[in-house]
Design a protein around this motif. Sequence first.
Motif, short mmCIF file in Angstrom:
data_model
loop_
_atom_site.label_atom_id
_atom_site.label_comp_id
_atom_site.label_asym_id
_atom_site.label_seq_id
_atom_site.Cartn_x
_atom_site.Cartn_y
_atom_site.Cartn_z
N GLN A 93 0.83 -1.21 0.00
CA GLN A 93 0.00 0.00 0.00
C GLN A 93 0.86 1.26 0.00
N VAL A 94 1.84 1.31 0.89
CA VAL A 94 2.67 2.51 1.00
C VAL A 94 3.47 2.75 -0.26
N HIS A 95 4.10 1.71 -0.79
CA HIS A 95 5.02 1.86 -1.91
C HIS A 95 4.31 2.03 -3.25
N GLU A 112 2.27 4.46 -3.82
CA GLU A 112 1.96 5.89 -3.96
C GLU A 112 3.22 6.65 -4.36
N GLY A 129 4.40 10.09 -2.60
CA GLY A 129 4.94 9.87 -1.27
C GLY A 129 6.29 9.20 -1.30
N TYR A 131 3.72 8.95 2.48
CA TYR A 131 2.40 8.34 2.29
C TYR A 131 1.36 9.07 3.14
N ARG A 132 1.71 9.33 4.38
CA ARG A 132 0.78 9.99 5.29
C ARG A 132 0.46 11.42 4.87
N CYS A 142 -0.67 11.27 0.54
CA CYS A 142 -1.46 10.24 -0.15
C CYS A 142 -2.62 9.69 0.67
N ARG A 143 -2.36 9.05 1.79
CA ARG A 143 -3.38 8.35 2.55
C ARG A 143 -3.16 8.52 4.04
N SER A 198 -1.56 14.56 -5.77
CA SER A 198 -1.41 13.12 -5.56
C SER A 198 -2.47 12.26 -6.27
N HIS A 208 -7.35 1.01 -4.49
CA HIS A 208 -6.77 1.84 -3.45
C HIS A 208 -7.70 1.90 -2.25
#
Length: 302
Positions: A51-53, A55, A58, A159-160, A163-164, A275, A300
Amino acid sequence: MPSLLHRLATPATASIRRWVLGAFPRGESGIDYDHPLGDPGWFGPDSATWQVHAELPGMLAGGLCALMLQTLHPLALAGVYDHSNFRGDLVGRLRRTTAFVAGTSYAASGEVEALVAKVKRIHAQVRGHTPDGQPYSADDPALLTWVHVTEAYGFLQGYRRYCRDASPAFADRYYSEYRRVAEALGATDVPASEAAVTAYFAAQQPQLRFDARSREVLGVLSGIQLPVPMAGLSRELFLGAGAALLPDWAEVMLERTPLQRMQAAASARMLAGMSPLFRRALTDGTAPRAYARMGLKMTHPR
């Protein structure tokens, strides 16, 4: 209304796609993300790492934040300073690092193992002494941990911020998962939670410093020229967004001025707004291909 928004966004997403493919051309790494079918690699579709990678905004901003942090460690910096052609090929170095992170995140297990083995062979050749006589080696477990923690911190904060949302529990899961790559490279005592990362940074600060070498590397980074349209503008956007992720103690050590902090905050606001366009523009990148390898369509989280 959704179709109207899609039509309005299409020119912007097309421009972003051209920018990304110009900065990071497809196929150069030789990594196979499509085979073998059903192989989840080291993390898999249910992981926080996937999930993190996924985006890109981010990850790019977070990676630049990590580079800034890494300039503060004299032993980690020495390996780059003495053994890397960062002055003449910084773009190439960033592309290789990006390929390694993407490959170890999303490729099948055999590809990941080959990537890790290759980097370990390179690290074994990187050793020397700092100007004040301290020995260093790129395969030093403590230095590997430093590089990993700065990257994981940057990626999660990117990411935070851009993005999310990421809850404390999600952050802990990400740190716990992603340390697998660092440990495979030889890192030890790798923090596995957000609290552990905060404590780790506090413990490292006495040995960090901002010196002439740090300034030189940051100077080269601030002048990087990606082969993309509006290279200067995009460079300032991502460098500013990366700097906005720095912890307070690092901003002080890096001697960032109030004006620089204001510029970073403006870049952060702009990247956060852009983003969703990156997400729309890059529906066929490494993450979607990895999901397809697992017989899944990437969605997503809301």
